[in-house]
Design a protein around this motif. Structure first.
Motif, mmCIF file in Angstrom:
data_model
loop_
_atom_site.group_PDB
_atom_site.id
_atom_site.type_symbol
_atom_site.label_atom_id
_atom_site.label_comp_id
_atom_site.label_asym_id
_atom_site.label_seq_id
_atom_site.Cartn_x
_atom_site.Cartn_y
_atom_site.Cartn_z
ATOM 1 N N ARG A 166 2.771 6.179 7.622
ATOM 2 C CA ARG A 166 1.812 7.108 7.044
ATOM 3 C C ARG A 166 0.378 6.608 7.177
ATOM 4 O O ARG A 166 0.083 5.424 7.034
ATOM 5 C CB ARG A 166 2.135 7.328 5.567
ATOM 6 N N ASP A 200 -2.055 7.289 5.077
ATOM 7 C CA ASP A 200 -2.596 6.883 3.785
ATOM 8 C C ASP A 200 -2.029 5.558 3.302
ATOM 9 O O ASP A 200 -2.404 5.057 2.241
ATOM 10 C CB ASP A 200 -2.380 7.974 2.727
ATOM 11 N N VAL A 201 -1.142 4.971 4.083
ATOM 12 C CA VAL A 201 -0.640 3.624 3.816
ATOM 13 C C VAL A 201 -1.310 2.624 4.757
ATOM 14 O O VAL A 201 -1.840 1.591 4.337
ATOM 15 C CB VAL A 201 0.890 3.560 3.988
ATOM 16 N N ARG A 234 7.204 2.954 -3.190
ATOM 17 C CA ARG A 234 6.261 2.409 -2.203
ATOM 18 C C ARG A 234 6.640 2.819 -0.775
ATOM 19 O O ARG A 234 6.772 1.972 0.125
ATOM 20 C CB ARG A 234 6.177 0.885 -2.314
ATOM 21 N N ASN A 235 6.808 4.101 -0.570
ATOM 22 C CA ASN A 235 7.152 4.617 0.752
ATOM 23 C C ASN A 235 6.016 4.373 1.734
ATOM 24 O O ASN A 235 4.849 4.623 1.432
ATOM 25 C CB ASN A 235 7.449 6.113 0.678
ATOM 26 N N VAL A 236 6.369 3.912 2.905
ATOM 27 C CA VAL A 236 5.360 3.638 3.931
ATOM 28 C C VAL A 236 5.465 4.582 5.123
ATOM 29 O O VAL A 236 4.609 4.565 5.999
ATOM 30 C CB VAL A 236 5.481 2.181 4.433
ATOM 31 N N ASP A 260 7.256 8.556 6.805
ATOM 32 C CA ASP A 260 7.762 9.900 6.531
ATOM 33 C C ASP A 260 8.218 10.512 7.847
ATOM 34 O O ASP A 260 7.994 9.952 8.930
ATOM 35 C CB ASP A 260 6.673 10.765 5.874
ATOM 36 N N TYR A 290 0.828 -1.204 0.000
ATOM 37 C CA TYR A 290 0.000 0.000 0.000
ATOM 38 C C TYR A 290 0.867 1.261 0.000
ATOM 39 O O TYR A 290 0.374 2.367 0.210
ATOM 40 C CB TYR A 290 -0.915 0.003 1.225
ATOM 41 N N GLY A 291 2.182 1.077 -0.190
ATOM 42 C CA GLY A 291 3.115 2.199 -0.157
ATOM 43 C C GLY A 291 2.828 3.241 -1.225
ATOM 44 O O GLY A 291 2.176 2.976 -2.247
ATOM 45 N N VAL A 292 3.352 4.438 -1.004
ATOM 46 C CA VAL A 292 3.090 5.597 -1.866
ATOM 47 C C VAL A 292 4.253 5.830 -2.827
ATOM 48 O O VAL A 292 5.424 5.779 -2.432
ATOM 49 C CB VAL A 292 2.862 6.863 -1.009
ATOM 50 N N GLY A 293 3.939 6.085 -4.090
ATOM 51 C CA GLY A 293 4.955 6.446 -5.064
ATOM 52 C C GLY A 293 5.696 5.262 -5.643
ATOM 53 O O GLY A 293 5.429 4.095 -5.328
ATOM 54 N N LYS A 294 6.671 5.575 -6.499
ATOM 55 C CA LYS A 294 7.434 4.559 -7.203
ATOM 56 C C LYS A 294 8.166 3.622 -6.252
ATOM 57 O O LYS A 294 8.331 2.439 -6.513
ATOM 58 C CB LYS A 294 8.430 5.238 -8.151
#
Length: 263
Positions: free
Chosen positions: A95, A97-98, A79-81, A83, A73-77
């Motif tokens: 996060r 949103d993850v 898959r950052n979870v 911050d 469910y990570g964000v971006g290319k």
């Protein structure tokens, strides 16, 4: 969004580092207690739950285990979870949103009484009473934290209960989650061969368990207490109760205070 890996015990249980045959997609049965785990390390499951009584119960379908990979469910290319903390500070924060979508996926097929727990050192302490309560639920969803924790808004939005194993900090919630699941699954009907074991063990009655003995009758000049060899079950029960009370008073004054106040 990824598809959660699932397990239902119709297959051979062998200790392994990676979830394999036991974690295949299978139907969710409404009458089977189920654990849904949101984690960055799904490969850690079933882990110790794959062995002994819990592993056999998993194999036999007495309970089920599903994992939800937070990285999916990570964000971006990349898959950052996580911050950096708002307001500054050390470490990273998971996060909202993850974690939020992972929780929703884990709860998609939940029904009945189904709590969401977050393994956190600031949570309420897990105990036998909580294990007994969880065993009466339809299932449980557990969020395994990492880093500096999870965005507080996730906890507030989903009404998550924070739970701790004790006053210490682990690198992640996976070990704590497995310990909690083990303590709960063993209370499910049919998991233990002898139901009386649950009644007599430590914490179930508010006392620590009495000492246990077995063969040989004499070991290194230490004989088994004669009362246990007497065959007088009334006297044996009295001895065990007295031993439990003495041990609890000596080792756990907090438990003893609660026990005596109830009496």
């Amino acid at each position: 969004m990824n598809t959660p890996s699932r397990s239902h015990g119709r297959q051979t249980v062998r200790p392994a580092l990676k979830p394999r045959a036991l974690m295949q997609d299978t139907p969710d049965y409404a009458d089977v207690w189920r654990a849904e785990i949101a984690t960055l390390f799904p490969e850690l499951f079933p882990g110790v739950l794959d062995a002994s009584l819990t592993g056999r119960a998993l194999q036999e379908g007495t309970w089920q285990l599903n994992t939800h990979d937070l990285r999916g469910y990570g964000v971006g290319k990349h898959r950052n979870v996580d911050d950096t903390p708002a307001g500054g500070g050390a470490g990273m924060v998971m996060r909202a949103d993850v974690v939020g979508p992972a929780i929703e996926a884990a709860m998609a097929s939940a029904s009945g009484r189904w709590p969401i727990l977050y393994m956190s050192p600031r949570g309420r302490r897990f105990d036998q009473a909580m294990a007994q309560d969880l065993a009466t639920c339809s299932g449980v969803t557990i969020l395994c934290g990492r880093f500096e924790g999870v965005d507080e808004r996730v906890i507030e939005h989903y009404g998550i209960t924070e739970v701790s194993l004790g006053d210490f900090v682990l690198t992640g919630g996976e070990l704590a989650a497995q310990a909690m699941i083990d303590a709960t699954v063993r209370l499910l009907p049919g998991v233990l061969g002898n139901a009386d074991s649950v009644v007599e063990e430590s914490h179930s009655s508010g006392l620590l368990e009495h000492p246990q003995y077995t063969r040989p009758a004499d070991w290194k000049d230490r004989p088994i207490p004669p009362v246990l060899m007497s065959g007088n079950h009334g006297e044996i029960a009295k001895w065990r109760q007295a031993q439990s009370e003495t041990l609890t008073e000596q080792r756990r004054p907090d438990m003893w205070a609660k026990y005596t106040s109830k009496k």
